[in-house]
Design an enzyme around this catalytic site. Structure first.
Site, PDB file in Angstrom:
ATOM      1  N   GLY A  44      18.478  22.027  -1.876  1.00 28.92           N
ATOM      2  CA  GLY A  44      17.326  22.865  -2.241  1.00 28.92           C
ATOM      3  C   GLY A  44      17.708  24.268  -2.665  1.00 28.92           C
TER       4      GLY A  44
ATOM      5  N   LYS B 200      22.807  12.959  -2.786  1.00 30.77           N
ATOM      6  CA  LYS B 200      23.352  14.329  -2.832  1.00 30.77           C
ATOM      7  C   LYS B 200      24.856  14.317  -2.539  1.00 30.77           C
ATOM      8  CE  LYS B 200      18.872  16.317  -1.634  1.00 30.77           C
ATOM      9  NZ  LYS B 200      17.952  16.644  -0.538  1.00 30.77           N
TER      10      LYS B 200
END
Ligand code: HSE
Length: 314
Positions: free
Chosen positions: A133, A204
């Protein structure tokens, strides 16, 4: 003053936050890049739904219509899943349109192919928002740790999972209640299975593997376990020994062999991930020159994700 033209793909939690931030930070952008920033089109799924988008901006569910807008400079992509986004981004990059994306599933599946399209079109592909993020881990690895040999990365890469485990431990609520709260706050994926079965962290981790090794391991060789099924009783048992359960994704390189895994792990006080709670992500990196580093901050949510996207854009 000339204008940078942006087309936005997706107007969900992240897309709408990018839109709002661009509208409210015009003078900042002008100062930073010396050009006005204009959103010229937005790709949405359902044309019947009302959205707060200024008149004069093309709002369409047709990518063909969107990509026909003359002189788009940058596409910002914030839609879910590898498809249909991958096709759109290949087209854009081949055309020389720069791309900023937050789409981890797409990058895990297509990262190297997209880089090829970017090279062909002499365009740039940026994806800071896809991992952790608002925490600038991609830029740090790509630009600031290039000379270091990185042998160990231990991370919390899914904000929803960390939030759920923290909620259960702090407020003694059930898994289901904590998940609903994460969904309300806009942390969880449209399909929360991606979060709680470890897929989101897995994607990720594959992006990090591309960066660190230039390739990914066989997906079937990577152990992937999410937090689904962890109960308050499990958390209390671990807590009574002074430990905490954390949703860990790790990368270890030993004698040229990489070992990657995603799993909930009990960590003792003093472990670099022990104090990382709520929606925070953290990435603990060992570089042979820099030593031990830890980057920490909000790993999900509208504004932190928009932050990473817009920093990439600038
Ligand atoms: N659902 C993801 C998370 C969003 O909770 O981390 C950010 O990638």
């Amino acid at each position: 003053m000339t204008t940078v033209k942006i087309a936005l793909l997706g107007f969900g939690t992240v897309g709408s936050s990018v839109y709002q931030t661009i509208q409210t930070r015009q003078s900042k952008f002008e100062r930073l890049i010396g050009r006005k920033v204009e959103i010229v089109g937005v790709l949405i799924q359902n044309e019947a739904k009302h959205r707060d988008i200024a008149e004069g901006i093309l709002v369409t569910s047709s990518f063909e219509e969107l990509i026909s807008i003359p002189e788009i400079d940058v596409i910002i992509e914030a839609i879910n899943g590898a498809e249909p986004g991958a096709g759109y981004l290949h087209r854009a990059l081949e055309k020389g349109i720069h791309v900023v994306t937050a789409n981890k599933e797409l990058l895990a599946n297509q990262g190297n192919a997209l880089r090829e399209s970017a090279d062909n079109g002499k365009a740039r592909l940026k994806f800071e928002a896809a991992v952790a993020g608002g925490v600038p881990v991609i830029g740090t690895l790509q630009q600031l740790l290039q000379v270091n040999d990185i042998s160990n990365v231990e991370a919390i890469l899914n904000g929803t999972s960390n939030y759920i485990l923290t909620e259960i431990a702090t407020n003694r609520v059930s898994f289901q209640e904590a998940l609903q709260s994460a969904q309300k706050l806009g942390y969880a994926e449209a399909d929360p299975g991606n979060d709680i079965d470890g897929w989101d962290a897995f994607y990720k981790l594959m992006i990090l593997s591309d960066l660190l090794l230039g390739q990914q391991p066989e997906w079937t060789q990577v152990a992937r376990r999410g937090i689904r099924g962890i109960t308050l009783a499990d958390i209390l048992a671990v807590e009574s020994a002074g430990w905490r359960i954390k949703p860990v994704a790790s990368f270890r390189l030993k004698e040229g062999k990489a070992r990657l895994l995603v799993e909930p792990m009990a960590v003792p006080a003093g472990h670099p991930l022990y104090e990382v709670s709520g929606v925070d992500n953290a990435v603990f990196i060992h570089g042979d020159l820099a030593g031990n580093l830890k980057l920490q901050g909000p790993g999900a949510g509208a504004l932190p994700t928009a932050s990473a996207i817009l920093e990439d854009f600038v």
